[in-house]
Design an enzyme around this catalytic site. Structure first.
Site, PDB file in Angstrom:
ATOM      1  N   LYS A  52       0.788  -1.320  -0.028  1.00  0.00           N
ATOM      2  CA  LYS A  52      -0.003  -0.006  -0.016  1.00  0.00           C
ATOM      3  C   LYS A  52       0.771   1.252  -0.153  1.00  0.00           C
ATOM      4  CE  LYS A  52      -4.200  -1.804   1.941  1.00  0.00           C
ATOM      5  NZ  LYS A  52      -5.127  -1.964   3.075  1.00  0.00           N
TER       6      LYS A  52
ATOM      7  N   ASP B  30     -10.309   2.714   2.331  1.00  0.00           N
ATOM      8  CA  ASP B  30     -10.440   1.738   3.393  1.00  0.00           C
ATOM      9  C   ASP B  30     -10.977   2.589   4.575  1.00  0.00           C
ATOM     10  OD1 ASP B  30      -9.030  -0.430   2.779  1.00  0.00           O
ATOM     11  OD2 ASP B  30      -6.902   0.209   3.399  1.00  0.00           O
TER      12      ASP B  30
HETATM   13  P1  NAP Z   1       0.647  -3.605   9.983  1.00  0.00           P
HETATM   14  O1  NAP Z   1       1.129  -2.295   9.199  1.00  0.00           O
HETATM   15  O2  NAP Z   1       1.685  -4.916   9.896  1.00  0.00           O
HETATM   16  O3  NAP Z   1       0.700  -3.178  11.663  1.00  0.00           O
HETATM   17  C1  NAP Z   1       0.399  -4.285  12.417  1.00  0.00           C
HETATM   18  C2  NAP Z   1      -0.062  -3.662  13.941  1.00  0.00           C
HETATM   19  O4  NAP Z   1      -0.130  -4.757  14.689  1.00  0.00           O
HETATM   20  C3  NAP Z   1       1.153  -2.598  14.397  1.00  0.00           C
HETATM   21  O5  NAP Z   1       0.599  -1.854  15.223  1.00  0.00           O
HETATM   22  C4  NAP Z   1       1.870  -3.892  15.502  1.00  0.00           C
HETATM   23  O6  NAP Z   1       2.388  -3.104  16.493  1.00  0.00           O
HETATM   24  C5  NAP Z   1       0.630  -4.600  15.915  1.00  0.00           C
HETATM   25  N1  NAP Z   1       1.062  -5.747  16.411  1.00  0.00           N
HETATM   26  C6  NAP Z   1       1.506  -7.058  15.440  1.00  0.00           C
HETATM   27  N2  NAP Z   1       1.580  -8.243  16.530  1.00  0.00           N
HETATM   28  C7  NAP Z   1       1.421  -7.765  17.744  1.00  0.00           C
HETATM   29  C8  NAP Z   1       1.642  -8.362  18.981  1.00  0.00           C
HETATM   30  N3  NAP Z   1       2.092  -9.511  19.045  1.00  0.00           N
HETATM   31  N4  NAP Z   1       1.285  -7.421  20.076  1.00  0.00           N
HETATM   32  C9  NAP Z   1       0.943  -6.316  19.854  1.00  0.00           C
HETATM   33  N5  NAP Z   1       0.872  -5.668  18.838  1.00  0.00           N
HETATM   34  C10 NAP Z   1       0.923  -6.397  17.611  1.00  0.00           C
HETATM   35  O7  NAP Z   1      -0.717  -4.096   9.526  1.00  0.00           O
HETATM   36  P2  NAP Z   1      -1.879  -3.256   8.871  1.00  0.00           P
HETATM   37  O8  NAP Z   1      -1.790  -3.162   7.292  1.00  0.00           O
HETATM   38  O9  NAP Z   1      -2.007  -2.039   9.629  1.00  0.00           O
HETATM   39  O10 NAP Z   1      -3.328  -4.202   9.459  1.00  0.00           O
HETATM   40  C11 NAP Z   1      -3.417  -4.378  10.701  1.00  0.00           C
HETATM   41  C12 NAP Z   1      -4.668  -5.333  10.701  1.00  0.00           C
HETATM   42  O11 NAP Z   1      -5.793  -4.768  10.247  1.00  0.00           O
HETATM   43  C13 NAP Z   1      -4.516  -6.644   9.915  1.00  0.00           C
HETATM   44  O12 NAP Z   1      -5.062  -7.727  10.654  1.00  0.00           O
HETATM   45  C14 NAP Z   1      -5.095  -6.465   8.679  1.00  0.00           C
HETATM   46  O13 NAP Z   1      -5.661  -7.785   8.201  1.00  0.00           O
HETATM   47  C15 NAP Z   1      -6.460  -5.771   9.143  1.00  0.00           C
HETATM   48  N6  NAP Z   1      -6.955  -4.726   7.798  1.00  0.00           N
HETATM   49  C16 NAP Z   1      -8.472  -5.027   7.853  1.00  0.00           C
HETATM   50  C17 NAP Z   1      -9.106  -4.333   6.899  1.00  0.00           C
HETATM   51  C18 NAP Z   1     -10.689  -4.578   6.540  1.00  0.00           C
HETATM   52  O14 NAP Z   1     -10.998  -4.100   5.494  1.00  0.00           O
HETATM   53  N7  NAP Z   1     -11.306  -5.325   7.304  1.00  0.00           N
HETATM   54  C19 NAP Z   1      -8.263  -3.416   6.110  1.00  0.00           C
HETATM   55  C20 NAP Z   1      -7.032  -3.109   6.424  1.00  0.00           C
HETATM   56  C21 NAP Z   1      -6.305  -3.968   7.452  1.00  0.00           C
HETATM   57  P3  NAP Z   1       4.098  -2.896  16.367  1.00  0.00           P
HETATM   58  O15 NAP Z   1       4.114  -1.490  15.748  1.00  0.00           O
HETATM   59  O16 NAP Z   1       4.257  -2.736  17.943  1.00  0.00           O
HETATM   60  O17 NAP Z   1       4.615  -3.726  15.583  1.00  0.00           O
END
Ligand code: NAP
Length: 284
Positions: A73, A110
Site C-alpha cells: 500500500k 479503506d
Molecule cells: P501492519 O502495518 O503490519 O501493523 C500491524 C500492527 O499490529 C502494528 O501496530 C503492530 O504493533 C501490531 N502488532 C502485531 N503483532 C503484535 C503483537 N504480538 N502484540 C501487539 N501488537 C502487535 O498491519 P496493517 O496493514 O496495519 O493491518 C492491521 C490489521 O488490520 C491486519 O489484521 C489487517 O488484516 C487488518 N485490516 C483489515 C481491513 C479490513 O478491510 N477489514 C483493512 C486493512 C487492514 P508494532 O508497531 O508494535 O509492531
C-alpha cells in the site's frame, strides 16, 4: 457465475503478497456478474521486491486498475502521479487506476470502509460524540485515524506495542491525536469507539489485551480482523454487553467505491456479505 471473456473485457484486480485467500475476487466478480458488466477481477501476487516494476508496466490502462493490499500500500502511493487527499492523509493507497494517458491515480477507500461498517452495524453511532481509541499504529491504523478525523472525531488516541511507531503516527496528524501506553487504562476513559487495528486475533488467536471495562458502556468496539468473523476481542466485548462491529463490513465498504472507480457503475444490491460468510466458513 460463468461469463465469456472477450477482447473488450475490462480487467482489474488486487495485488498483494500473499493474496490467494483474498475475498476481493469473489466480491467484485459477484458484482460484475449480477450487474452484467463485461469485466473480470483477478488476483496478482508480484514478487515483494517487484511491485513497482509490475505496476509501472500497467501504465496506459491494459489493466484498468488494482486494489492494493499488504505489503504494497505504501509503495502504491509512492509511484502514483495523482494522489487523492484521503490517500495522502492515510499515507497509503488501496486503489490504483491506470489512466489512458499513462498516468497512475492513487486513492484510499479503506477509511470509507471503516465508516460504512460503523453505519451498517452500529446505527446511531456518532463519530463526533467523543474520543476514539485505535489499537495499533500500522498502515490500517493510520488510515483509520485519517478517516475518523475527516469525519469529525474530536480526538484519536493511539495505543500501540511500539511507542515510537505510535508517536511517529501521531506526529504526522497534530495535537488531536495522542499516544497512550498499553497499560494506561485512561486510554479508554470516555471513548465512543475502540478499533483493533493490530493483527492480533488473526486466525483465531487472542486479541489486544485492552481493558474494555474502562470504557463507557455506550462504546462501540470494532475489529478490523475478520478471520475469524467473531474474534476473541469482539467476543470479550460482547461478553461485557458492548456493541460490536466486525471487519467484514469494512472490507465490503472499501470494495464498493473501488468497484465504481474500476468499472464505472455502483455495485448491484446483492447479498455479497452472505457469499463472503459462506467462503469464510469453507476456509476461503
Ligand atoms: P501492519 O502495518 O503490519 O501493523 C500491524 C500492527 O499490529 C502494528 O501496530 C503492530 O504493533 C501490531 N502488532 C502485531 N503483532 C503484535 C503483537 N504480538 N502484540 C501487539 N501488537 C502487535 O498491519 P496493517 O496493514 O496495519 O493491518 C492491521 C490489521 O488490520 C491486519 O489484521 C489487517 O488484516 C487488518 N485490516 C483489515 C481491513 C479490513 O478491510 N477489514 C483493512 C486493512 C487492514 P508494532 O508497531 O508494535 O509492531
Amino acid at each position: 457465475m460463468s461469463r465469456a471473456i472477450s477482447g473488450l473485457t475490462t480487467v482489474a484486480g488486487i495485488a498483494g503478497a500473499p493474496v490467494a485467500h483474498s475475498l476481493s475476487p469473489l466480491i467484485h466478480n459477484s458484482w460484475l456478474a449480477a450487474a452484467g458488466i463485461d469485466g473480470v477481477y483477478v488476483a496478482f501476487a508480484p514478487p515483494k521486491d517487484r511491485f513497482a516494476a509490475f505496476a509501472e508496466g500497467l501504465r496506459g490502462g491494459s489493466v484498468r486498475g488494482l486494489n492494493v493490499t499488504v505489503p504494497f500500500k505504501e509503495a502504491a502511493l509512492a509511484l502514483a502521479d495523482r494522489v487523492s487527499d484521503r490517500a495522502r492523509a492515510a499515507g497509503a493507497a488501496n486503489l490504483l487506476l491506470f489512466e489512458p494517458d499513462g498516468a497512475i491515480a492513487a486513492d484510499n477507500t479503506d477509511g470509507l470502509g471503516l465508516l460504512s461498517a460503523l453505519v451498517s452495524q452500529a446505527p446511531g453511532f456518532e463519530v463526533a460524540a467523543g474520543p476514539a481509541a485505535i489499537l495499533g499504529a500500522g498502515g490500517a491504523a493510520r488510515g483509520a485515524v485519517a478517516a475518523l478525523l475527516a469525519a469529525g472525531s474530536p480526538e484519536v488516541r493511539i495505543v500501540n506495542r511500539t511507542r515510537e511507531r505510535a508517536q511517529a503516527l501521531a506526529g504526522s496528524f497534530g495535537p488531536t491525536v495522542r499516544v497512550f501506553a498499553e497499560a494506561d487504562a485512561e486510554a479508554l476513559a470516555g471513548v465512543c469507539l475502540i478499533v483493533n487495528a493490530t493483527s492480533l486475533g488473526l486466525g483465531g488467536g487472542p486479541g489486544p489485551a485492552a481493558a474494555l471495562q474502562a470504557a463507557p458502556p455506550s462504546v462501540v468496539v470494532m475489529d478490523m480482523v475478520y478471520r475469524p468473523l467473531t474474534t476473541e476481542f469482539l467476543s470479550r466485548a460482547e461478553g461485557l454487553g458492548l456493541a460490536t462491529v466486525d471487519g467484514l463490513d469494512m472490507l465490503l465498504g472499501q470494495a464498493g467505491p473501488s468497484f465504481e472507480a474500476l468499472f464505472g457503475a455502483p455495485p448491484p444490491a446483492i447479498d455479497v456479505r452472505g457469499l463472503c460468510l459462506a467462503a469464510l466458513e469453507e476456509g476461503g
